[in-house]
Design an enzyme around this catalytic site. Structure first.
Site, mmCIF file in Angstrom:
data_model
loop_
_atom_site.group_PDB
_atom_site.id
_atom_site.type_symbol
_atom_site.label_atom_id
_atom_site.label_comp_id
_atom_site.label_asym_id
_atom_site.label_seq_id
_atom_site.Cartn_x
_atom_site.Cartn_y
_atom_site.Cartn_z
ATOM 1 C CE1 TYR A 174 35.901 43.694 42.457
ATOM 2 C CE2 TYR A 174 35.710 45.722 43.149
ATOM 3 C CZ TYR A 174 36.202 44.802 42.684
ATOM 4 O OH TYR A 174 37.453 45.414 42.145
ATOM 5 C CE LYS A 181 40.431 46.758 42.527
ATOM 6 N NZ LYS A 181 42.018 46.491 42.134
#
Ligand code: NAP
Length: 274
Positions: A174, A181
């Site tokens: 990720y 995020k």
């Protein structure tokens, strides 16, 4: 005297509208790419509660996919808006102001990183790749909020964005998106602090993994789904409809006391230590 005869469909639509918790409310959705997009599930939930919706799409090529979806929910505002371009964001909101004059909610369901930055090691992220991921996946929320809140002056509003657990903990592959995020969730808190005085609430949903176009770009995504299914307290993956339902809650008056939060909609996965 002649009466206008309503068809059963019109009566049903009217009933849905008058019963819906978002009856008379208007919102704009950023991030529908196709009918698997989380933004699309948010749109369906919001529409079923009586809201009127406006949609945008990033690139001209997507118009033919997004327009029919938007029109199936009765939307008559469907505009191109590449969120990496300030002028396109400004133009979209100028058109929206002409169209509706006011706005009640925004759904921001947008993220992007280069494919090579969603595999391998985070330490190899380039300056350009980092800037791109942070710009599209985090800054765009602030750029949208800046344009949206002046249209929410009449009775306040709600801004909802979509995040992921990779903001809090390291998730293999990720990488830069986790950092983006984290910036997105921090932006939610800072925006909530700024806009609360205008009765505008800003919240994030941290959704569990769902098979979408963006998700399939993350290396090892299928393994992630299997892993979550085994370990989440509910012993399954979250469904896109559940993200839609929580968006409806956050957009509506049911969540009137909540701002600056990140709500996990992940079948409980994030509470597990082992
Ligand atoms: P998706 O259907 O691929 O949606 C991502 C959207 O972002 C697409 O509509 C994409 O448009 C748009 N986008 C990218 N760059 C843009 C730009 N510069 N301007 C405007 N739009 C742009 O995938 P999704 O999974 O539903 O993603 C929606 C949000 O949910 C993302 O923030 C994602 O990180 C988040 N999320 C997803 C999951 C998951 O497992 N699926 C879990 C947690 C959070 P194009 O297709 O035209 O690029």
């Amino acid at each position: 005297m002649a009466h206008d005869l309503a068809t059963p469909q019109m009566v049903h639509e009217k009933m849905m509208e008058s019963n819906g918790i978002l009856a008379g409310k208007k919102g704009i959705i950023f991030g529908v790419a196709n009918d698997h997009s989380l933004a699309w599930y948010c749109a369906k939930a919001l529409n079923s509660a009586g809201a009127q919706l406006a949609f945008t799409y990033q690139a001209e090529a997507l118009e033919r996919r997004v327009k029919p979806l938007a029109e199936s929910l009765g939307a008559d505002f469907v505009e191109q808006c590449d969120l990496s371009q300030d002028t396109q964001i400004e133009n979209t909101f100028a058109k929206l102001k002409n169209h509706w004059n006011n706005l009640d909610f925004v759904v921001h369901a947008v993220a992007f990183a280069n494919k090579q930055d969603l595999e391998g090691h985070f330490v190899d992220t380039s300056r350009e790749g980092f800037a791109l991921a942070l710009d599209v996946s985090a800054y765009t929320l602030t750029a949208i909020a800046k344009q949206a809140y002046p249209l929410m002056q009449a009775s306040g509003g709600s801004i909802v964005t979509l995040s992921y657990y990779g903001a809090e903990k390291v998730i293999p592959n990720y990488n830069v998106m986790g950092v983006a995020k984290a910036a997105l969730e921090a932006s939610v808190r800072y925006l909530a602090a700024d806009l609360g005085q205008h009765n505008v609430r800003v919240n994030a949903i941290s959704a569990g993994p769902v098979r979408t176009l963006a998700a399939m770009g993350i290396s090892g995504f299928r393994e992630m789904l299997k892993y979550v299914e085994q370990r989440a307290p509910l012993k399954r993956n979250v469904q896109a409809e559940e993200v839609g339902k929580t968006t409806l809650y956050l957009a509506s008056d049911l969540s009137s006391g909540i701002t600056g939060e990140t709500i996990h909609v992940d079948c409980g996965y994030s509470i597990m230590g082992m």
